[in-house]
Design an enzyme around this catalytic site. Structure first.
Site, PDB file in Angstrom:
ATOM      1  N   GLU A  89       6.510 -27.609 -84.962  1.00  0.00           N
ATOM      2  CA  GLU A  89       6.086 -27.726 -83.566  1.00  0.00           C
ATOM      3  C   GLU A  89       4.566 -27.635 -83.530  1.00  0.00           C
ATOM      4  O   GLU A  89       3.949 -27.199 -84.492  1.00  0.00           O
ATOM      5  CB  GLU A  89       6.678 -26.569 -82.738  1.00  0.00           C
ATOM      6  CG  GLU A  89       8.182 -26.512 -82.767  1.00  0.00           C
ATOM      7  CD  GLU A  89       8.737 -25.208 -82.180  1.00  0.00           C
ATOM      8  OE1 GLU A  89       7.968 -24.464 -81.544  1.00  0.00           O
ATOM      9  OE2 GLU A  89       9.931 -24.960 -82.388  1.00  0.00           O
TER      10      GLU A  89
ATOM     11  N   LYS B  84       1.227 -25.796 -82.258  1.00  0.00           N
ATOM     12  CA  LYS B  84       0.883 -24.480 -81.732  1.00  0.00           C
ATOM     13  C   LYS B  84       0.008 -24.718 -80.510  1.00  0.00           C
ATOM     14  O   LYS B  84      -1.174 -25.015 -80.613  1.00  0.00           O
ATOM     15  CB  LYS B  84       0.147 -23.634 -82.763  1.00  0.00           C
ATOM     16  CG  LYS B  84      -0.102 -22.220 -82.229  1.00  0.00           C
ATOM     17  CD  LYS B  84      -0.441 -21.255 -83.338  1.00  0.00           C
ATOM     18  CE  LYS B  84      -0.367 -19.825 -82.872  1.00  0.00           C
ATOM     19  NZ  LYS B  84      -1.240 -19.490 -81.768  1.00  0.00           N
TER      20      LYS B  84
ATOM     21  N   ASP C 256      -2.238 -24.287 -77.366  1.00  0.00           N
ATOM     22  CA  ASP C 256      -3.264 -23.313 -77.045  1.00  0.00           C
ATOM     23  C   ASP C 256      -3.181 -22.984 -75.562  1.00  0.00           C
ATOM     24  O   ASP C 256      -3.842 -23.573 -74.731  1.00  0.00           O
ATOM     25  CB  ASP C 256      -4.640 -23.877 -77.397  1.00  0.00           C
ATOM     26  CG  ASP C 256      -5.634 -22.776 -77.643  1.00  0.00           C
ATOM     27  OD1 ASP C 256      -5.221 -21.601 -77.679  1.00  0.00           O
ATOM     28  OD2 ASP C 256      -6.829 -23.073 -77.793  1.00  0.00           O
TER      29      ASP C 256
ATOM     30  N   TYR D 296       5.524 -26.133 -72.119  1.00  0.00           N
ATOM     31  CA  TYR D 296       6.454 -26.593 -73.150  1.00  0.00           C
ATOM     32  C   TYR D 296       7.304 -25.392 -73.555  1.00  0.00           C
ATOM     33  O   TYR D 296       6.755 -24.337 -73.910  1.00  0.00           O
ATOM     34  CB  TYR D 296       5.722 -27.122 -74.385  1.00  0.00           C
ATOM     35  CG  TYR D 296       5.243 -28.552 -74.264  1.00  0.00           C
ATOM     36  CD1 TYR D 296       5.979 -29.507 -73.562  1.00  0.00           C
ATOM     37  CD2 TYR D 296       4.059 -28.951 -74.883  1.00  0.00           C
ATOM     38  CE1 TYR D 296       5.543 -30.822 -73.470  1.00  0.00           C
ATOM     39  CE2 TYR D 296       3.616 -30.268 -74.801  1.00  0.00           C
ATOM     40  CZ  TYR D 296       4.363 -31.196 -74.089  1.00  0.00           C
ATOM     41  OH  TYR D 296       3.934 -32.486 -74.004  1.00  0.00           O
TER      42      TYR D 296
ATOM     43  N   LYS E 296      -2.909 -23.022 -89.082  1.00  0.00           N
ATOM     44  CA  LYS E 296      -3.961 -23.343 -88.118  1.00  0.00           C
ATOM     45  C   LYS E 296      -4.838 -24.518 -88.546  1.00  0.00           C
ATOM     46  O   LYS E 296      -5.111 -24.709 -89.728  1.00  0.00           O
ATOM     47  CB  LYS E 296      -4.859 -22.111 -87.952  1.00  0.00           C
ATOM     48  CG  LYS E 296      -4.112 -20.858 -87.531  1.00  0.00           C
ATOM     49  CD  LYS E 296      -4.078 -20.681 -86.048  1.00  0.00           C
ATOM     50  CE  LYS E 296      -5.426 -20.188 -85.554  1.00  0.00           C
ATOM     51  NZ  LYS E 296      -5.419 -19.886 -84.136  1.00  0.00           N
TER      52      LYS E 296
ATOM     53  N   CYS F 148     -48.389 -28.843 -77.699  1.00  0.00           N
ATOM     54  CA  CYS F 148     -49.803 -29.167 -77.483  1.00  0.00           C
ATOM     55  C   CYS F 148     -50.441 -28.410 -76.329  1.00  0.00           C
ATOM     56  O   CYS F 148     -51.643 -28.501 -76.116  1.00  0.00           O
ATOM     57  CB  CYS F 148     -49.986 -30.663 -77.276  1.00  0.00           C
ATOM     58  SG  CYS F 148     -49.368 -31.236 -75.690  1.00  0.00           S
TER      59      CYS F 148
ATOM     60  N   CYS G 172     -43.518 -33.313 -71.290  1.00  0.00           N
ATOM     61  CA  CYS G 172     -44.917 -33.047 -71.583  1.00  0.00           C
ATOM     62  C   CYS G 172     -45.700 -34.276 -71.109  1.00  0.00           C
ATOM     63  O   CYS G 172     -45.306 -35.409 -71.356  1.00  0.00           O
ATOM     64  CB  CYS G 172     -45.091 -32.864 -73.088  1.00  0.00           C
ATOM     65  SG  CYS G 172     -46.798 -32.971 -73.629  1.00  0.00           S
TER      66      CYS G 172
ATOM     67  N   CYS H 193     -49.478 -36.050 -77.526  1.00  0.00           N
ATOM     68  CA  CYS H 193     -48.903 -34.796 -78.013  1.00  0.00           C
ATOM     69  C   CYS H 193     -48.366 -35.025 -79.425  1.00  0.00           C
ATOM     70  O   CYS H 193     -47.612 -35.967 -79.662  1.00  0.00           O
ATOM     71  CB  CYS H 193     -47.786 -34.362 -77.077  1.00  0.00           C
ATOM     72  SG  CYS H 193     -46.828 -32.972 -77.692  1.00  0.00           S
TER      73      CYS H 193
HETATM   74  S1  IVH Z   1       6.949 -19.191 -81.324  1.00  0.00           S
HETATM   75  C1  IVH Z   1       8.360 -15.660 -83.134  1.00  0.00           C
HETATM   76  N1  IVH Z   1       6.048 -21.610 -80.982  1.00  0.00           N
HETATM   77  O1  IVH Z   1       1.586 -18.468 -80.428  1.00  0.00           O
HETATM   78  C2  IVH Z   1       7.867 -16.823 -82.444  1.00  0.00           C
HETATM   79  N2  IVH Z   1       4.644 -19.784 -80.401  1.00  0.00           N
HETATM   80  O2  IVH Z   1       1.129 -16.105 -82.251  1.00  0.00           O
HETATM   81  C3  IVH Z   1       6.780 -16.543 -81.519  1.00  0.00           C
HETATM   82  N3  IVH Z   1       2.496 -20.444 -79.474  1.00  0.00           N
HETATM   83  O3  IVH Z   1       2.414 -15.838 -78.324  1.00  0.00           O
HETATM   84  C4  IVH Z   1       6.369 -17.654 -80.706  1.00  0.00           C
HETATM   85  N4  IVH Z   1       2.827 -22.612 -79.578  1.00  0.00           N
HETATM   86  O4  IVH Z   1       1.654 -18.038 -77.275  1.00  0.00           O
HETATM   87  C5  IVH Z   1       5.779 -20.294 -80.868  1.00  0.00           C
HETATM   88  N5  IVH Z   1       5.378 -23.811 -80.711  1.00  0.00           N
HETATM   89  C6  IVH Z   1       5.127 -22.508 -80.592  1.00  0.00           C
HETATM   90  C7  IVH Z   1       3.922 -22.022 -80.071  1.00  0.00           C
HETATM   91  C8  IVH Z   1       3.709 -20.647 -79.999  1.00  0.00           C
HETATM   92  C9  IVH Z   1       1.977 -21.663 -79.214  1.00  0.00           C
HETATM   93  C10 IVH Z   1       1.797 -19.172 -79.242  1.00  0.00           C
HETATM   94  C11 IVH Z   1       2.521 -18.235 -78.340  1.00  0.00           C
HETATM   95  C12 IVH Z   1       2.669 -16.960 -79.105  1.00  0.00           C
HETATM   96  C13 IVH Z   1       1.673 -17.095 -80.175  1.00  0.00           C
HETATM   97  C14 IVH Z   1       2.147 -16.377 -81.402  1.00  0.00           C
END
Ligand code: IVH
Length: 669
Positions: free
Chosen positions: A114, A116, A118, A223, A314, A411, A426, A431
């Site tokens: 998935e 991550k 933000d 999501y 990350k 200058c 300027c 200059c």
């Molecule tokens: S799973 C045990 N899935 O990341 C699973 N978290 O560091 C915990 N986050 O607090 C969450 N995208 O805010 C999961 N696809 C995703 C995510 C996700 C973002 C964030 C979430 C969580 C933090 C964990």
């Protein structure tokens, strides 16, 4: 309307509205127009007003409008909301996989990948299929009650289809799209409010509003990525199955989720998104891998608030915070005073950043950046790092406002800020800083193309007093050059040869090289063609200039002002004496190799910049267009081409790769 009938219609309308809501906000594929949708909503509102006894909290009319609260209540998470372990490198991902593999005694296992997101983690609780509670993650055990705020997010279903577990908790990430974030900050700047540093902060700030009506105005989305406490209903055996089930209930899931077979596929997924993520409409700071099978997840368990069965891999950071130690000023070629940030060195995604762009005075003020502030620094791709904004909460009170100097830092001459312009300048034409920039520009490849005169030599020549303006370049001699640091006879001769060569550049290049404000290489081309000589150009009035197509009052006045200045007249005189091209050679465009052909250049070329390529095309008699049309004969395609390539494909325009293009320039084809 009969009461019974009204109830029936209300139910019908709610179903319809929920259906279209789902099509619009979750599936992104509406079936009816906004106006038709509004009609349904209005009808429902009317009926609910007339028959308040039928009003329910899960009615689609009830998303917005709850009254503000004094403070958020507390929600206990029955099952803690965990955080994720992180991997920052390929090795760390391997180590994680190896550990899991060892614990399970299986070399490979299915993974769900998935993004991550933000944003902000939240939990949504449904009781008998009705949305009853929304909460932030908080410390993982207790979060804030933001039920009303989450209700305003249209992709959050307020009721679920029949047959769902009697108590059903889903979890996901609330976020703002990049576009929504930009718009929000623009509105805030207009209203004089402090800006959010990034979409994540903006999302968190929007969700944690005591007045849900404010939350409702923010373009938030969600999501869903998992479940929490589930009672009285189906059980699942894999995470993927759960995700599929959530989708079928109408929740919004990231379409980029994927079920993977092994580690190799996980690495491919990461690599793919590392490159592609910037093209997505939202911010993600990495990818998450989760062991798919629940029985395996259970065997792995948690450690220190993090599940062993998942990892966030990350992307290299693009932002970091550091201290803004001072604001420096550099003076540009046209005399602009450009403020830049002097930072306490900080590592941003593997690169140490000490300096960053601050754009201009207004921008500094708008973002309320003060010297001594802890600031957010951002780096994206190849562009110069920039200061996004201050971390206001870390202020000590000792920060100082930035004041633009009234005297040029190089200058000492007076500085002016013309009405309506963002930049201070300027006023001194001679200059040294301006001359330094001008010398570099004059000698650059798109201009007089004097190889050897770059940053270092330009500085050395000015420092040694060998040149005072660009005209003096043509008075340089071997003995004088050899006296300079790290300049032997051979390199001196090379420089002199390059200078000699440059005298042959066509008039258009000379005009461009002079660095007249607002006169770029294209305008220079037009001017050279139209006037045919420097003298005629220098003598023309603003009115005469404005008769030339594409020349407006700003350019015209800038040209007139340039030639009126004594120091500039001196430069022209020196160039003439040196026998630099001062008139348009009687070019017969028809006989030039590229005559009559129109080119468009897209993407990055290896051997030269786009401007240089375009200058070469024009020199050989070709035309350069800015967009692909039916008239375009060739599209020159570099790396990372944009939409122009799509257009060329549509129109069937001939394409040249860099090699073919260079061959053509050299007359090989
Ligand atoms: S799973 C045990 N899935 O990341 C699973 N978290 O560091 C915990 N986050 O607090 C969450 N995208 O805010 C999961 N696809 C995703 C995510 C996700 C973002 C964030 C979430 C969580 C933090 C964990």
């Amino acid at each position: 309307m009969e009461k019974k009938e009204a109830k029936k219609r209300i139910d019908e309308l709610r179903k319809l509205i929920n259906y279209h809501n789902h099509r619009y906000y979750v599936l992104d594929s509406p079936e009816i127009s906004d106006a038709e949708y509004d009609e349904l909503m209005k009808e429902l509102q009317r009926l609910e007003e007339e028959y308040p006894q039928f009003l329910t909290p899960d009615s689609p009319t009830q998303r917005v409008g709850a009254a503000p609260v004094e403070a958020f209540g507390v929600v206990e998470h029955q099952i803690p909301m965990l955080s994720l372990g992180k991997a920052f490198s390929h090795e760390e991902l391997l180590a994680w996989h190896k550990r899991v593999s060892g614990l399970l005694g299986e070399p490979e296992f299915d993974l769900v990948a998935e993004h991550k997101m933000d944003g902000l983690a939240v939990a949504l609780i449904y009781q008998e299929g009705k949305y009853v509670t929304g909460a932030t993650r908080g410390d993982g055990f207790r979060g804030e009650d933001i039920t009303q705020n989450l209700k305003t997010i249209k992709s959050v279903p307020l009721s679920l289809p029949r047959g769902v577990p009697s108590r059903f908790e889903v979890r996901g990430e609330v976020f703002l799209s990049k576009k929504g974030f930009k718009k929000l900050n623009e509105d805030r700047a207009k209203a004089g409010q402090p800006l959010f540093a990034n979409p994540r902060n903006a999302a968190a700030g929007s969700v944690r509003q005591l007045d849900p009506r404010i939350t409702a105005q923010r373009p938030l989305d969600i999501y869903i990525y998992g479940v929490g406490l589930v009672e009285g209903g189906n059980t699942f055996t894999t995470h993927w199955e759960t995700l599929e089930y959530l989708k079928s209930l109408g929740f919004k899931l990231n379409p980029q989720n994927e079920l993977l077979k092994n580690l190799q596929q996980a690495e491919d997924y990461y690599q793919h998104w590392l490159e592609e993520i910037e093209h997505l409409p939202y911010e993600a700071d990495g990818v998450v891998f989760k062991v798919n099978q629940y029985d395996l997840q259970e065997r792995l368990g948690n450690v220190g608030g993090e599940p062993r069965w998942a990892i966030a891999y990350k992307f290299p950071a693009t932002q970091a915070t550091t201290v803004l130690e001072d604001i420096g000023i550099s003076v540009g070629r046209t005399g602009t005073l450009n403020p830049f940030a002097i930072l306490k060195p900080v590592n941003v995604g593997g690169v140490i950043v000490k300096r960053a762009a601050l754009h201009n005075e207004d921008d500094i003020r708008r973002k309320d950046i003060r010297i001594g502030d802890t600031v957010i620094v951002q780096r994206a791709g190849e562009v110069i790092p920039e200061v996004v904004g201050p971390v206001v909460s870390l202020r000590t009170g000792k920060e100082k406002d930035f004041v633009m100097p009234t005297k040029c830092p190089v200058c000492g001459s007076e500085v002016i800020k013309p009405e309506g312009e963002a930049m201070s300048r300027c006023t001194n034409m001679s200059c040294p800083a301006q001359i330094f920039e001008l010398v570099k520009h004059f000698a650059s490849r798109g201009a007089m193309d004097i190889e050897g005169i770059g940053e270092k030599l330009a500085e050395a020549l000015l420092k040694a007093g060998l040149i005072k303006d660009v005209g003096d370049i043509y008075t340089l001699e071997e003995e004088k050059l050899i006296g300079l640091e790290r300049m032997g006879k051979k390199s001196a001769d090379n420089v002199l040869k390059a200078i000699e060569e440059s005298k042959k550049r066509p008039l258009s290049r000379v005009i461009f090289a002079l660095g007249i404000r607002h006169v770029g290489s294209e305008t220079a081309e037009i001017l050279a063609k139209h006037f045919g000589s420097i003298d005629r150009l220098a003598q023309s009035t603003a009115e005469e200039l404005m008769e030339v197509p594409t020349i407006g009052p700003t350019i015209a006045e800038s040209i007139v002002a340039f030639f009126r200045q004594k120091p500039n007249q001196d430069v022209i005189k020196k160039l003439k004496e040196a026998k630099v091209t001062m008139r348009e050679e009687a070019a017969r465009p028809r006989e030039l190799p590229l005559a009559g052909k129109e080119f468009v250049v897209t993407g990055k070329l290896d051997s030269c910049t786009r401007t240089e390529a375009e200058a070469r095309i024009r020199e050989l008699g070709g035309l350069v267009g800015s967009s692909v049309s039916k008239k375009t004969d060739f599209l020159v395609v570099g790396a990372d081409p944009g939409s122009k390539l799509d257009r060329a494909r549509e129109l069937g325009t001939a394409q040249l790769d860099e090699k073919q293009f260079l061959d053509m320039l050299e007359g090989k084809k």
